[in-house]
Design an enzyme around this catalytic site. Structure first.
Site, PDB file in Angstrom:
ATOM      1  N   HIS A 264       0.857  -1.191   0.000  1.00 20.19           N
ATOM      2  CA  HIS A 264       0.000   0.000   0.000  1.00 20.19           C
ATOM      3  C   HIS A 264       0.888   1.234   0.000  1.00 20.19           C
ATOM      4  CE1 HIS A 264      -3.221   2.769   1.107  1.00 20.19           C
ATOM      5  NE2 HIS A 264      -4.034   1.823   0.672  1.00 20.19           N
ATOM      6  N   ASP A 321      -7.922  -5.682   0.107  1.00 19.42           N
ATOM      7  CA  ASP A 321      -8.359  -6.541  -0.994  1.00 19.42           C
ATOM      8  C   ASP A 321      -7.942  -7.992  -0.835  1.00 19.42           C
ATOM      9  OD1 ASP A 321      -9.747  -4.648  -2.430  1.00 19.42           O
ATOM     10  OD2 ASP A 321      -7.930  -3.858  -3.362  1.00 19.42           O
TER      11      ASP A 321
HETATM   12  N1  ACO Z   1       3.991  -7.946  -4.054  1.00 14.59           N
HETATM   13  C1  ACO Z   1       5.337  -7.945  -4.210  1.00 14.59           C
HETATM   14  N2  ACO Z   1       6.099  -6.840  -4.223  1.00 14.59           N
HETATM   15  C2  ACO Z   1       5.485  -5.681  -4.049  1.00 14.59           C
HETATM   16  C3  ACO Z   1       4.089  -5.583  -3.858  1.00 14.59           C
HETATM   17  C4  ACO Z   1       3.341  -6.781  -3.868  1.00 14.59           C
HETATM   18  N3  ACO Z   1       2.004  -6.764  -3.724  1.00 14.59           N
HETATM   19  N4  ACO Z   1       3.730  -4.298  -3.723  1.00 14.59           N
HETATM   20  C5  ACO Z   1       4.868  -3.593  -3.820  1.00 14.59           C
HETATM   21  N5  ACO Z   1       5.904  -4.411  -4.029  1.00 14.59           N
HETATM   22  C6  ACO Z   1       7.319  -4.025  -4.202  1.00 14.59           C
HETATM   23  C7  ACO Z   1       7.526  -3.489  -5.620  1.00 14.59           C
HETATM   24  O1  ACO Z   1       7.854  -4.522  -6.523  1.00 14.59           O
HETATM   25  C8  ACO Z   1       8.621  -2.496  -5.407  1.00 14.59           C
HETATM   26  O2  ACO Z   1       9.839  -3.216  -5.309  1.00 14.59           O
HETATM   27  P1  ACO Z   1      11.202  -2.605  -5.895  1.00 14.59           P
HETATM   28  O3  ACO Z   1      11.426  -1.352  -5.113  1.00 14.59           O
HETATM   29  O4  ACO Z   1      12.185  -3.673  -5.634  1.00 14.59           O
HETATM   30  O5  ACO Z   1      10.949  -2.342  -7.342  1.00 14.59           O
HETATM   31  C9  ACO Z   1       8.325  -1.899  -4.047  1.00 14.59           C
HETATM   32  O6  ACO Z   1       7.581  -2.907  -3.350  1.00 14.59           O
HETATM   33  C10 ACO Z   1       7.483  -0.633  -4.117  1.00 14.59           C
HETATM   34  O7  ACO Z   1       6.310  -0.932  -4.875  1.00 14.59           O
HETATM   35  P2  ACO Z   1       5.499   0.143  -5.698  1.00 14.59           P
HETATM   36  O8  ACO Z   1       4.593  -0.553  -6.642  1.00 14.59           O
HETATM   37  O9  ACO Z   1       6.439   1.178  -6.278  1.00 14.59           O
HETATM   38  O10 ACO Z   1       4.686   0.823  -4.505  1.00 14.59           O
HETATM   39  P3  ACO Z   1       3.527   1.888  -4.687  1.00 14.59           P
HETATM   40  O11 ACO Z   1       3.425   2.614  -3.415  1.00 14.59           O
HETATM   41  O12 ACO Z   1       3.729   2.664  -5.918  1.00 14.59           O
HETATM   42  O13 ACO Z   1       2.239   0.974  -4.954  1.00 14.59           O
HETATM   43  C11 ACO Z   1       0.543  -0.590  -4.624  1.00 14.59           C
HETATM   44  C12 ACO Z   1       1.336   0.562  -4.011  1.00 14.59           C
HETATM   45  C13 ACO Z   1       0.038  -0.181  -6.006  1.00 14.59           C
HETATM   46  C14 ACO Z   1      -0.668  -0.892  -3.763  1.00 14.59           C
HETATM   47  C15 ACO Z   1       1.458  -1.826  -4.715  1.00 14.59           C
HETATM   48  O14 ACO Z   1       1.855  -2.241  -3.430  1.00 14.59           O
HETATM   49  C16 ACO Z   1       0.810  -2.964  -5.457  1.00 14.59           C
HETATM   50  O15 ACO Z   1       0.864  -3.008  -6.709  1.00 14.59           O
HETATM   51  N6  ACO Z   1       0.148  -3.923  -4.733  1.00 14.59           N
HETATM   52  C17 ACO Z   1      -0.582  -4.989  -5.386  1.00 14.59           C
HETATM   53  C18 ACO Z   1      -1.927  -4.484  -5.867  1.00 14.59           C
HETATM   54  C19 ACO Z   1      -2.882  -4.238  -4.731  1.00 14.59           C
HETATM   55  O16 ACO Z   1      -3.039  -5.028  -3.845  1.00 14.59           O
HETATM   56  N7  ACO Z   1      -3.565  -3.089  -4.804  1.00 14.59           N
HETATM   57  C20 ACO Z   1      -4.594  -2.720  -3.836  1.00 14.59           C
HETATM   58  C21 ACO Z   1      -4.168  -1.585  -2.981  1.00 14.59           C
HETATM   59  S1  ACO Z   1      -5.431  -1.209  -1.778  1.00 14.59           S
HETATM   60  C22 ACO Z   1      -6.649  -0.480  -2.678  1.00 14.59           C
HETATM   61  O17 ACO Z   1      -6.405   0.160  -3.651  1.00 14.59           O
HETATM   62  C23 ACO Z   1      -8.020  -0.672  -2.280  1.00 14.59           C
END
Ligand code: ACO
Length: 385
Positions: A264, A321
């Site tokens: 998140h 989620d």
């Molecule tokens: N699984 C594995 N690795 C992850 C995950 C995950 N679910 N989420 C983040 N990371 C890692 C990324 O790969 C990244 O790694 P890196 O720095 O080595 O490249 C690091 O953590 C940062 O991730 P970002 O995607 O840049 O984080 P951001 O804050 O931009 O995104 C988000 C947040 C979109 C929620 C992200 O965690 C994600 O894609 N999660 C999966 C989708 C999800 O569950 N979304 C629902 C969110 S809650 C809602 O909207 C109701």
């Protein structure tokens, strides 16, 4: 400015405050969430979706007669115009439900008595109408996808009961209605998330509430936001058996694939909504189907592994989620309806934020750092190599 002369770009607007608000506080480091000052745990344990809507829209908990009057308004607004039903019926069999939802909300504006009235009072009325009708629209999309017809709303039922009734054509059990009511409460509002921000961007141009909400629905659809509940359940189904969980997660992480329902932008600890859903899911187990039991076992093993691997070290914890899927499966909700149901709840947050922002409106117009060439020669078409 960075040393190169390029500005510092906040990718994804991370860390940027876009407005001041009194609606919702997300404390990402403590894992706390408040709607209008009330903790989500208190609301989840004591309130109803209708009461939470009143709280979010009007800024305080209602007195009994105020809640009764609000409920009455919601009930009176439930029936859908015939043309909106026709739009749904035409589109629902061919499209993703979120796409049909966008079209249905657009169609709804044709039934607004005075689209030129942008007063706060008119927008409050529109908000109540949208909160009420989105549930029926979502239910009708779910039915029409499978060739079922529109079910007239039942004014004796609560908001959650009526959504399930209009979706399934039969009165829901108390267990299912209570669970859906809880899910609606938990999804109702979450500060400046992507879909709420998108709503505000559209509305900041002084476009109308339907246009703003349509923009919110579009943003909610994606798997990085609202669509993650569906994606997380698809992953659990792909894992198949609980004993397959760790291997699947290991392979996904090795392949740099995200595990949906984790991570998140704001929470760097357990999302309090996910914790509530997890506890409810565990409490459900006794009378559940083999499928729900297996999904729950998979979810709990995946949760443990992800927390061990990425929780404390990388701040990647379960979000709302993750556990939602097995809960929805337990009430017989089709997977493609998870995100539309999320929208039917979040509508109240979108509307409240839009009205709050309009009190001190300024168009959103951020900057982009252009790093391409300038003053290129225009070569006529037939001389280009
Ligand atoms: N699984 C594995 N690795 C992850 C995950 C995950 N679910 N989420 C983040 N990371 C890692 C990324 O790969 C990244 O790694 P890196 O720095 O080595 O490249 C690091 O953590 C940062 O991730 P970002 O995607 O840049 O984080 P951001 O804050 O931009 O995104 C988000 C947040 C979109 C929620 C992200 O965690 C994600 O894609 N999660 C999966 C989708 C999800 O569950 N979304 C629902 C969110 S809650 C809602 O909207 C109701």
């Amino acid at each position: 400015m960075a040393e190169t002369g390029a500005p510092v770009i906040s990718h994804g607007l991370e860390g940027v405050y876009i407005a001041e608000s009194k609606i919702c506080k997300v404390d990402g480091s403590a894992g706390r969430l408040y709607y209008r000052g009330y903790s989500i745990d208190l609301l989840a344990n004591n309130s109803t979706y209708e009461e939470v809507c009143y709280l979010i829209l009007y800024g305080r908990l209602p007195k009994r007669r105020e809640l009764d009057a609000f409920r009455k308004k919601l009930i009176e607004a439930r029936p859908l115009p015939g043309m909106v039903i026709d739009v749904i019926d035409e589109f629902a069999r061919r499209q993703d439900p979120m796409d049909t939802l966008r079209s249905a909300v657009s169609a709804l504006s044709a039934y607004d008595n005075d689209m030129n009235d942008s007063s706060e009072a008119a927008n409050f009325d529109r908000s109540v109408n949208l909160v009420s009708k989105l549930a029926g629209i979502v239910a009708t999309i779910g039915r029409c996808r499978n060739g079922g017809g529109y079910v007239e709303p039942d004014g004796t039922l609560t908001h959650a009961e009526n959504l399930l009734y209009m979706l399934n054509g039969s009165r829901p059990s108390q267990k299912d209605a209570k669970l859906l009511d809880l899910m609606l409460i938990l999804h109702a509002e979450h500060s400046s998330n992507a879909s709420t921000f998108s709503t505000l961007v559209a509305g900041s141009t002084l476009a109308d509430l339907y246009s703003a909400v349509t923009s919110g629905i579009a943003a909610l659809k994606g798997p990085l936001h609202g669509g993650a509940d569906e994606a997380a359940l698809r992953m659990m189904r792909a894992i198949g058996s609980p004993d397959n969980t760790e291997r699947y997660i290991e392979d996904a992480l090795k392949g740099k694939r995200k595990i949906m329902g984790f991570g998140h932008r704001v929470y760097k600890t357990y999302d309090p909504r996910a914790m509530i859903i997890k506890q409810d899911l565990i409490a459900l187990q006794e009378n559940e189907s083999q499928e729900v039991k297996a999904l729950t076992a998979i979810a709990l093993r995946a949760e443990k592994m992800m927390i061990d691997r990425l929780g404390k070290t990388h701040g990647i914890w379960p979000n709302i989620d993750f556990f939602a899927g097995p809960i929805y499966v337990s009430m017989g909700m089709p997977i493609e309806m998870f995100t539309p149901v999320f929208a039917a709840s979040r509508i109240v947050g979108w509307c409240a934020h839009m009205m709050e922002y309009w009190q001190n409106n300024r168009i959103f117009r951020p900057l982009e750092y252009y790093s391409g060439p300038v003053d290129l020669e225009y070569v006529p078409l037939d001389r280009r190599k």
